[in-house]
Structures are given as structure tokens and as C-alpha cells.
Design a protein around this motif. Structure first.
Motif, PDB file in Angstrom:
ATOM      1  N   GLU A   1       0.834  -1.205   0.000  1.00 38.83           N
ATOM      2  CA  GLU A   1       0.000   0.000   0.000  1.00 38.83           C
ATOM      3  C   GLU A   1       0.870   1.258   0.000  1.00 38.83           C
ATOM      4  OE1 GLU A   1      -3.398   2.502   0.151  1.00 38.83           O
ATOM      5  OE2 GLU A   1      -3.029   0.443  -0.524  1.00 38.83           O
ATOM      6  N   LEU A   2       1.945   1.245   0.788  1.00 39.45           N
ATOM      7  CA  LEU A   2       2.855   2.386   0.807  1.00 39.45           C
ATOM      8  C   LEU A   2       3.532   2.571  -0.551  1.00 39.45           C
ATOM      9  CD1 LEU A   2       4.540   2.079   4.320  1.00 39.45           C
ATOM     10  CD2 LEU A   2       2.988   3.864   3.538  1.00 39.45           C
TER      11      LEU A   2
ATOM     12  N   ARG B   1       2.233   1.891  -3.422  1.00 42.49           N
ATOM     13  CA  ARG B   1       1.237   2.509  -4.299  1.00 42.49           C
ATOM     14  C   ARG B   1       1.135   4.002  -4.011  1.00 42.49           C
ATOM     15  NH1 ARG B   1      -3.389   4.573  -4.122  1.00 42.49           N
ATOM     16  NH2 ARG B   1      -3.722   4.089  -1.905  1.00 42.49           N
ATOM     17  N   LYS B   2       1.104   4.372  -2.736  1.00 40.44           N
ATOM     18  CA  LYS B   2       1.032   5.779  -2.380  1.00 40.44           C
ATOM     19  C   LYS B   2       2.291   6.526  -2.814  1.00 40.44           C
ATOM     20  CE  LYS B   2      -2.117   5.344   1.552  1.00 40.44           C
ATOM     21  NZ  LYS B   2      -2.322   5.578   2.999  1.00 40.44           N
ATOM     22  N   ARG B   3       3.417   5.855  -2.762  1.00 40.25           N
ATOM     23  CA  ARG B   3       4.672   6.460  -3.219  1.00 40.25           C
ATOM     24  C   ARG B   3       4.587   6.781  -4.707  1.00 40.25           C
ATOM     25  NH1 ARG B   3       7.940   2.356  -1.737  1.00 40.25           N
ATOM     26  NH2 ARG B   3       7.958   3.047   0.439  1.00 40.25           N
ATOM     27  N   ARG B   4       4.019   5.859  -5.469  1.00 39.40           N
ATOM     28  CA  ARG B   4       3.868   6.090  -6.910  1.00 39.40           C
ATOM     29  C   ARG B   4       2.843   7.177  -7.212  1.00 39.40           C
ATOM     30  NH1 ARG B   4       3.953   0.431  -6.693  1.00 39.40           N
ATOM     31  NH2 ARG B   4       1.688   0.319  -7.020  1.00 39.40           N
ATOM     32  N   ASP B   5       1.912   7.388  -6.277  1.00 38.44           N
ATOM     33  CA  ASP B   5       0.860   8.388  -6.489  1.00 38.44           C
ATOM     34  C   ASP B   5       1.281   9.798  -6.093  1.00 38.44           C
ATOM     35  OD1 ASP B   5      -0.880   6.545  -7.508  1.00 38.44           O
ATOM     36  OD2 ASP B   5      -1.989   6.240  -5.644  1.00 38.44           O
ATOM     37  N   LEU B   6       2.491   9.976  -5.576  1.00 35.97           N
ATOM     38  CA  LEU B   6       2.947  11.315  -5.227  1.00 35.97           C
ATOM     39  C   LEU B   6       2.918  12.215  -6.464  1.00 35.97           C
ATOM     40  CD1 LEU B   6       6.062  10.490  -2.995  1.00 35.97           C
ATOM     41  CD2 LEU B   6       3.942  11.564  -2.219  1.00 35.97           C
TER      42      LEU B   6
ATOM     43  N   TYR C   1      10.287  11.248  -6.448  1.00 35.76           N
ATOM     44  CA  TYR C   1      10.466  10.686  -5.100  1.00 35.76           C
ATOM     45  C   TYR C   1      11.866  11.028  -4.608  1.00 35.76           C
ATOM     46  CZ  TYR C   1      10.560   7.297  -1.253  1.00 35.76           C
ATOM     47  OH  TYR C   1      10.645   6.712  -0.021  1.00 35.76           O
TER      48      TYR C   1
END
Length: 245
Positions: free
Chosen positions: A32-33, A35-40, A201
Motif C-alpha cells: 500500500e505504501l 502505491r502511495k509512493r507512486r501516487d505522489l 520521489y
């Protein structure tokens, strides 16, 4: 080795199954993290950074080398260093063999440092690495990402009690404490789309642990990292262990 609880195979299996539930939860949380990293949000890189490479001066966009994604490891090797940071060197041991696999997924991996290119390439030859290593032209690239510090910014740290590990690492790199801690390690990621480069990132400190494979393995041994209370940091460059032990 310290004393530890002893049990039967049945007790081990029961405890292992309980732990496995938590490990799977951690894996799902990690996914999940990721995915959130990719969504930055992507941030356009508007400054014109330059780098000295084996093929001449290049821009940040040039470093992608025909690929659409770029990973840069900010390797602590400042102008006064005589050898690369010991910890960064251990990370490079992990990065180097993975570069070819990242290329297969449209990712170029390089290292960037502020030392002169000839010094970087000589050290790379000593270490037996093959990844592309660039020298920044000026200090902005590392500074803008928080991986370069001024003496004034470091003054509270320098005026305090310097941890023995820091002095040890500075000496191992052939510089003093100020010269050593002026640099900082980090990882930054970029995407290139429609002739625009985006920063996607940035991480440092324990965010770099995925590239420190030995810690993940030590975490699964009976004694773990076993670093607490050690006055001398155990880590060495891979060609120095015979001399250390």
C-alpha cells in the motif's frame, strides 16, 4: 551468544504461525505504501543541472540514456574525500548488480557525487563496480535535495559531542568530520515525459535500507543487527574485511 528461550518444534511452529500473520500484514502495508509512493505528485525539474560523465558534460535529461525513468543514488564522496563513504560503498555493492535488471524495466540507475570524476572512476575501479557514476557540476543538485549541508547548518552538531562512529567514518574516507558530514546520502527518482523531467520521489536515512540488503538478512538471524553498544562500527568496504578481522 546470549541466552535465549528454548522450546520444542511444536512451540516453534505455533509461534512462527503467529508471527507469519504479522509478516503478511507488513507485506500488505508495504504494498500500500508503494502505491502511495507512486501516487505522489510529479514536480517538473526546472533548473538546468550539469554533470561530468565519462562521455562529457550532460544534462539531467541526458542521464536517462533513452529510458523514461531514472534513479539517482547520491553517494557521499565529497571533494576532500580520498575514498567513498563506507556505508555508501556497501549500498553500491547492492546497486551495482541490480542496474542491469532495472534497465530491463525501463529504469536507468546511476550514482552522483561531488568529487572530481577521475577520483570517482578510480574508486569505482578499486571496488569492481560498473554502474555509471557522474560528478555534479557545482553543488546545486545535491544541495537542492537536502544532501549537502553548510558549516553553519552543521554547527550545533559540530559543537556537540561527535559520535565515535562519525569520526571513524570520516577517517575511513580520508577527511575530517566537517568534510564528511557536509555530504549526505539519498535516493531520488525521476520520470521523463514529452521532453520534461519530473522529480517523483526522494528519500534518505532509513529510507535507503532496501539498498542495504545485509540489514534485511541480519534481521532474520538469531542476533539481528547486534549494533547496540558497539563503540566501533562493524561495517567495512568489501575489500577491507580481511584487514579488519
Amino acid at each position: 551468544m546470549s541466552e535465549h528461550r528454548i522450546g520444542t518444534q511444536e512451540e516453534f511452529e505455533a509461534a512462527r504461525q503467529e508471527l507469519l500473520v504479522e509478516e503478511k500484514e507488513l507485506t500488505r502495508r508495504g504494498d500500500e505504501l508503494a502505491r502511495k509512493r507512486r501516487d505522489l505528485p510529479w514536480v517538473p525539474v526546472e533548473k538546468d543541472y550539469s554533470f561530468e560523465t565519462e562521455d562529457g558534460t550532460k544534462s539531467l535529461a541526458d542521464l536517462f540514456d533513452t529510458r523514461s525513468q531514472l534513479l539517482v543514488y547520491h553517494f557521499m564522496f565529497g571533494p576532500p574525500y580520498e575514498a567513498g563513504c563506507t556505508v555508501c560503498s556497501s549500498i553500491a555493492d547492492t546497486l551495482d548488480p541490480n542496474a542491469v535488471h532495472l534497465k530491463a524495466r525501463d529504469v536507468t540507475l546511476i550514482c552522483s557525487s561531488r568529487a572530481p570524476l577521475d577520483k570517482l572512476l578510480a574508486y569505482r575501479e578499486r571496488m569492481g563496480w560498473s554502474f555509471d557514476w557522474v560528478s555534479t557540476v557545482g553543488s546545486d543538485f545535491h544541495r537542492d535535495l537536502g544532501f549537502l549541508h553548510t558549516e553553519d547548518e552543521l554547527r550545533p552538531f559540530l559543537d556537540g559531542e561527535i559520535p565515535p562512529t562519525v569520526s571513524q567514518m570520516a577517517q575511513a574516507s580520508g577527511t575530517d568530520v566537517l568534510g564528511y558530514v557536509t555530504e549526505g546520502p539519498g535516493l531520488s527518482a525521476y520520470a521523463r515525459s514529452d521532453d520534461t523531467v519530473y522529480r517523483t520521489y526522494v528519500t534518505t536515512a532509513r529510507g535507503l535500507e532496501p539498498a542495504m540488503a545485509y540489514y534485511g538478512l541480519l534481521d532474520r538471524t538469531p542476533m539481528g543487527r547486534h549494533e547496540d553498544g558497539e563503540e566501533t562500527f562493524w561495517l567495512r568496504r568489501h575489500d577491507e574485511y580481511d584487514r579488519a578481522h
